[in-house]
Design an enzyme around this catalytic site. Structure first.
Site, PDB file in Angstrom:
ATOM      1  N   HIS A  11       3.897  -0.357  12.049  1.00 20.07           N
ATOM      2  CA  HIS A  11       3.626   0.108  13.406  1.00 20.07           C
ATOM      3  C   HIS A  11       4.406   1.395  13.675  1.00 20.07           C
ATOM      4  O   HIS A  11       5.562   1.536  13.236  1.00 20.07           O
ATOM      5  CB  HIS A  11       4.031  -0.947  14.440  1.00 20.07           C
ATOM      6  CG  HIS A  11       3.478  -2.306  14.164  1.00 20.07           C
ATOM      7  ND1 HIS A  11       2.127  -2.564  14.111  1.00 20.07           N
ATOM      8  CD2 HIS A  11       4.098  -3.492  13.931  1.00 20.07           C
ATOM      9  CE1 HIS A  11       1.943  -3.859  13.849  1.00 20.07           C
ATOM     10  NE2 HIS A  11       3.123  -4.436  13.737  1.00 20.07           N
ATOM     11  N   GLU A  63       9.106  -5.167  17.278  1.00 20.44           N
ATOM     12  CA  GLU A  63       8.828  -6.578  17.561  1.00 20.44           C
ATOM     13  C   GLU A  63       9.902  -7.479  16.969  1.00 20.44           C
ATOM     14  O   GLU A  63      10.731  -7.046  16.159  1.00 20.44           O
ATOM     15  CB  GLU A  63       7.457  -6.968  16.988  1.00 20.44           C
ATOM     16  CG  GLU A  63       7.348  -6.817  15.477  1.00 20.44           C
ATOM     17  CD  GLU A  63       5.911  -6.879  14.981  1.00 20.44           C
ATOM     18  OE1 GLU A  63       4.986  -6.563  15.755  1.00 20.44           O
ATOM     19  OE2 GLU A  63       5.721  -7.231  13.810  1.00 20.44           O
ATOM     20  N   HIS A  76       5.696  -4.469   6.763  1.00 22.47           N
ATOM     21  CA  HIS A  76       5.914  -5.913   6.847  1.00 22.47           C
ATOM     22  C   HIS A  76       4.588  -6.665   6.731  1.00 22.47           C
ATOM     23  O   HIS A  76       3.514  -6.080   6.855  1.00 22.47           O
ATOM     24  CB  HIS A  76       6.578  -6.271   8.181  1.00 22.47           C
ATOM     25  CG  HIS A  76       5.741  -5.904   9.385  1.00 22.47           C
ATOM     26  ND1 HIS A  76       5.784  -4.661   9.961  1.00 22.47           N
ATOM     27  CD2 HIS A  76       4.834  -6.610  10.099  1.00 22.47           C
ATOM     28  CE1 HIS A  76       4.953  -4.609  10.983  1.00 22.47           C
ATOM     29  NE2 HIS A  76       4.347  -5.787  11.088  1.00 22.47           N
ATOM     30  N   ARG A 136      -2.839  -0.601   8.752  1.00 22.12           N
ATOM     31  CA  ARG A 136      -2.991  -1.507   7.624  1.00 22.12           C
ATOM     32  C   ARG A 136      -2.873  -0.710   6.331  1.00 22.12           C
ATOM     33  O   ARG A 136      -3.562   0.283   6.131  1.00 22.12           O
ATOM     34  CB  ARG A 136      -4.339  -2.219   7.726  1.00 22.12           C
ATOM     35  CG  ARG A 136      -4.501  -3.437   6.846  1.00 22.12           C
ATOM     36  CD  ARG A 136      -5.859  -4.086   7.040  1.00 22.12           C
ATOM     37  NE  ARG A 136      -6.026  -4.646   8.371  1.00 22.12           N
ATOM     38  CZ  ARG A 136      -7.041  -4.361   9.192  1.00 22.12           C
ATOM     39  NH1 ARG A 136      -7.976  -3.512   8.827  1.00 22.12           N
ATOM     40  NH2 ARG A 136      -7.107  -4.931  10.377  1.00 22.12           N
TER      41      ARG A 136
END
Length: 321
Positions: A100, A117, A175, A195
């Site tokens: 991200h 996150e 991740h 992705r």
């Protein structure tokens, strides 16, 4: 007093999802696969719904408009959009290898926030693992070559996972959540994902899912991350409950409570509170409002000076901005 409300989630049926959110977390959804339930969400791709009180039935965004800025807290004043999104994730299959962007890149390119996150592992099947950063420093050129040659997994940091582990995933950290994990994720209010590698899977249309290699190369941190899977704070013991700080950053602060009888929680005008029930049942009491809850429930408490209690034998995750 601004009353607490229960929320119903928005659901996502990504191809790697399972049935645990329906079977074990009491989610009412007729999808064959429930990959994610967005428990606290004011995002265009799925909003939670108010499920109690005078505003029952409103989309969360509509409810926030009625609350006004005061109900979100002064800490939210510095954010252009509602700042956080909280979800349950059931990974029956592995998620893609992804990354991200940070705020600067995402706001410029995607017109929404970046995504830092935190994951709290609720369930982990034996042998379950995840990918978290790189295992050695690599160049952008090597990164690009390994994506092209399907050898990217060789340079990723693979971690075996157990229930109770905590991972803080800063924007730019490559991740992937592995198969056999159920996670509660607290994140910035963003759905921007680049992705990198998808294990050769096909989407619902029978075609490979889109990769976002150029953008991923732009934003990925290719230096190893030494952070552990432990909570950031020490366990604190109180009469009737324990509390531990899971993570803290400029976007959110998250704590886990384990309640034997009753926990008193103070709230102030700086921040909203989100309470996500991860085990057990009981009730949340604030003034003359009582909200009964079961495992999987989500409760939103508007910012204000006061306190509320969580009563019963249960565990919950408290998040604030």
């Amino acid at each position: 007093m601004l009353k607490p409300v229960k929320l119903k989630p928005a659901f996502q049926d990504y191809l790697w999802g399972g049935t645990k959110l329906r079977d074990e977390y009491n989610k009412d959804c007729d999808f064959d696969k429930i990959a994610e339930s967005w428990e606290l969400s004011n995002h265009k791709n799925g909003q939670s719904i108010v499920d109690s009180g005078e505003f029952k039935g409103l989309k969360f965004g509509e409810y926030v408009e009625k609350l006004g800025a005061k109900g979100l807290g002064t800490n939210c004043d510095s954010f252009e959009f509602f700042p956080i999104l909280i979800k349950f994730i059931d990974a029956k299959g592995s998620l893609s290898i992804q990354v991200h962007p940070d705020d600067e890149y995402a706001l410029r390119v995607e017109k929404e926030y970046g995504k830092t996150e935190m994951w709290y592992v609720l369930e982990a099947e034996e042998g379950a693992s995840l990918y978290y950063g790189v295992n050695k420093e690599i160049s952008k050129e090597e990164f690009a070559d390994r994506i092209k040659n399907d050898t990217i997994l060789e340079v990723l940091n693979k971690v075996e996972v157990k229930k109770g582990d905590v991972f803080f995933i800063e924007s730019g950290t490559i991740h992937a959540i592995g198969a056999g994990l159920v996670i509660c994720e607290i994140q910035q209010n963003s759905n921007t994902t680049y992705r990198v590698y998808d294990f050769g899977r096909l989407g619902a249309d029978g075609k490979p899912r889109e990769l976002h290699v150029d953008k991923a190369i732009d934003v990925t941190n290719l230096t190893p991350n030494a952070k552990s899977a432990e909570p950031m704070g020490e366990l604190e013991k109180f009469d009737g409950y324990t509390r531990v700080l899971l993570s803290e950053c400029k976007y959110f602060t998250t704590l886990k409570y384990e309640v034997e009888t009753k926990a008193e929680v103070e709230i102030d005008e700086k921040s909203l509170n989100s309470v996500i029930i991860t085990e057990g049942n009981g009730k949340l009491v604030m003034g003359d409002t009582e909200l009964e809850f079961i495992k999987g429930d989500s409760i939103f408490i508007p910012a204000q000076n006061g306190k509320y209690s969580v009563e019963g034998k249960c565990e919950f995750i408290l998040s604030r901005v």
